[in-house]
Design a protein around this motif. Structure first.
Motif, mmCIF file in Angstrom:
data_model
loop_
_atom_site.group_PDB
_atom_site.id
_atom_site.type_symbol
_atom_site.label_atom_id
_atom_site.label_comp_id
_atom_site.label_asym_id
_atom_site.label_seq_id
_atom_site.Cartn_x
_atom_site.Cartn_y
_atom_site.Cartn_z
ATOM 1 N N ASN A 299 66.704 64.999 14.930
ATOM 2 C CA ASN A 299 67.824 64.315 15.578
ATOM 3 C C ASN A 299 68.532 65.210 16.593
ATOM 4 O OD1 ASN A 299 67.249 62.134 13.949
ATOM 5 N ND2 ASN A 299 68.990 62.423 12.568
ATOM 6 N N CYS A 300 68.468 66.518 16.366
ATOM 7 C CA CYS A 300 69.142 67.462 17.263
ATOM 8 C C CYS A 300 68.561 67.424 18.673
ATOM 9 C CB CYS A 300 69.033 68.882 16.717
ATOM 10 S SG CYS A 300 70.013 69.189 15.241
ATOM 11 N N LEU A 301 67.317 66.978 18.813
ATOM 12 C CA LEU A 301 66.714 66.942 20.142
ATOM 13 C C LEU A 301 67.509 66.037 21.076
ATOM 14 C CD1 LEU A 301 62.920 66.786 19.227
ATOM 15 C CD2 LEU A 301 64.217 68.743 20.100
ATOM 16 N N GLY A 302 68.062 64.957 20.530
ATOM 17 C CA GLY A 302 68.866 64.060 21.345
ATOM 18 C C GLY A 302 70.215 64.639 21.710
ATOM 19 N N ASP A 303 70.646 65.663 20.984
ATOM 20 C CA ASP A 303 71.947 66.305 21.214
ATOM 21 C C ASP A 303 71.805 67.678 21.849
ATOM 22 O OD1 ASP A 303 73.912 64.533 20.507
ATOM 23 O OD2 ASP A 303 74.017 65.152 18.411
ATOM 24 N N LEU A 304 70.606 68.024 22.274
ATOM 25 C CA LEU A 304 70.304 69.400 22.658
ATOM 26 C C LEU A 304 71.239 69.943 23.740
ATOM 27 C CD1 LEU A 304 68.215 71.311 21.485
ATOM 28 C CD2 LEU A 304 66.730 70.801 23.431
ATOM 29 N N ASN A 305 71.639 69.085 24.687
ATOM 30 C CA ASN A 305 72.494 69.561 25.781
ATOM 31 C C ASN A 305 73.917 69.872 25.315
ATOM 32 O OD1 ASN A 305 72.904 66.783 25.359
ATOM 33 N ND2 ASN A 305 73.815 66.545 27.384
#
Length: 208
Positions: A116-122
């Motif tokens: 899920n962190c990939l979607g929040d990476l920025n």
């Protein structure tokens, strides 16, 4: 002073883990997580330093019981004699069965915290981004070691491209975690996993 004595750091990190898991990193603030844990903002900074450092502890806790631990990367002939050995290929299939079971049992259908962190990476700083991407790559590395073991033991052909196959398995794991948000039944998730594993040649070993 009573609150400090009663404070349980491990329990606090677990509470924070579920907050991040349910809402996503970008939606969790120091104020909100402090309130959930039951401490003041100043106590939060004194205890954890920053939300990034807290999240690193959260990821460590989350990974502790992750399905990746089902992969075996060591072979013991002594275990084989006892009939207790799970072969490398079977350990991969077992890991996916565990993954499907865990995701199906999650009533909130949150998927994988790390994926899920990939979607929040920025929203992460550079160090946190590196940490998250590194943790995701660990799974591919474990798959690769297990596949190499399977080749060495004759479970897979010697010409097997274990790097590409490990990438396929990592992609399947990401897919299962993502699809679990809309496919909630364990049978449905297992059907995805099993058909893909069969298709790429990760067939369950048969014992005589």
């Amino acid at each position: 002073m009573g609150r400090i004595i009663e404070f349980n750091r491990d329990q606090a990190v677990e509470i924070a883990m579920h907050e991040f898991w349910q809402h996503g990193y970008s939606e969790v603030s120091i104020k909100s997580v402090s309130q959930k844990i039951g401490i003041s903002r100043s106590s939060f900074y004194n205890t954890f330093g920053s939300i990034e450092l807290l999240f690193a502890e959260v990821l460590d806790l989350y990974e502790y019981d992750a399905p990746i631990r089902k992969l075996r990367t060591a072979y013991s002939s002594e275990e084989e004699d006892k009939g207790n050995l799970e072969t490398p290929v079977n350990s991969i299939r077992s890991m996916f069965q565990t993954l499907c079971k865990l995701r199906a049992r999650d009533s909130e259908h949150r998927g994988c915290l790390i994926i899920n962190c990939l979607g929040d990476l920025n929203h992460f700083n550079a160090q946190a981004q590196t940490d998250i991407l590194g943790r995701i790559q660990v799974l591919r590395g474990e798959f690769h070691k297990t596949l190499r073991l399977a080749v060495n033991l004759g479970e897979l052909p010697k010409h097997t491209d274990t790097h590409k196959l490990a990438l396929s398995l990592q992609t399947l794991a990401v897919g299962i975690n993502s699809m679990s948000k809309i496919i909630h039944a364990e049978e449905g998730l297992n059907a995805i996993a099993n058909s893909t594993l069969d298709g790429i040649g990760i067939n369950a070993a048969k014992h005589d």
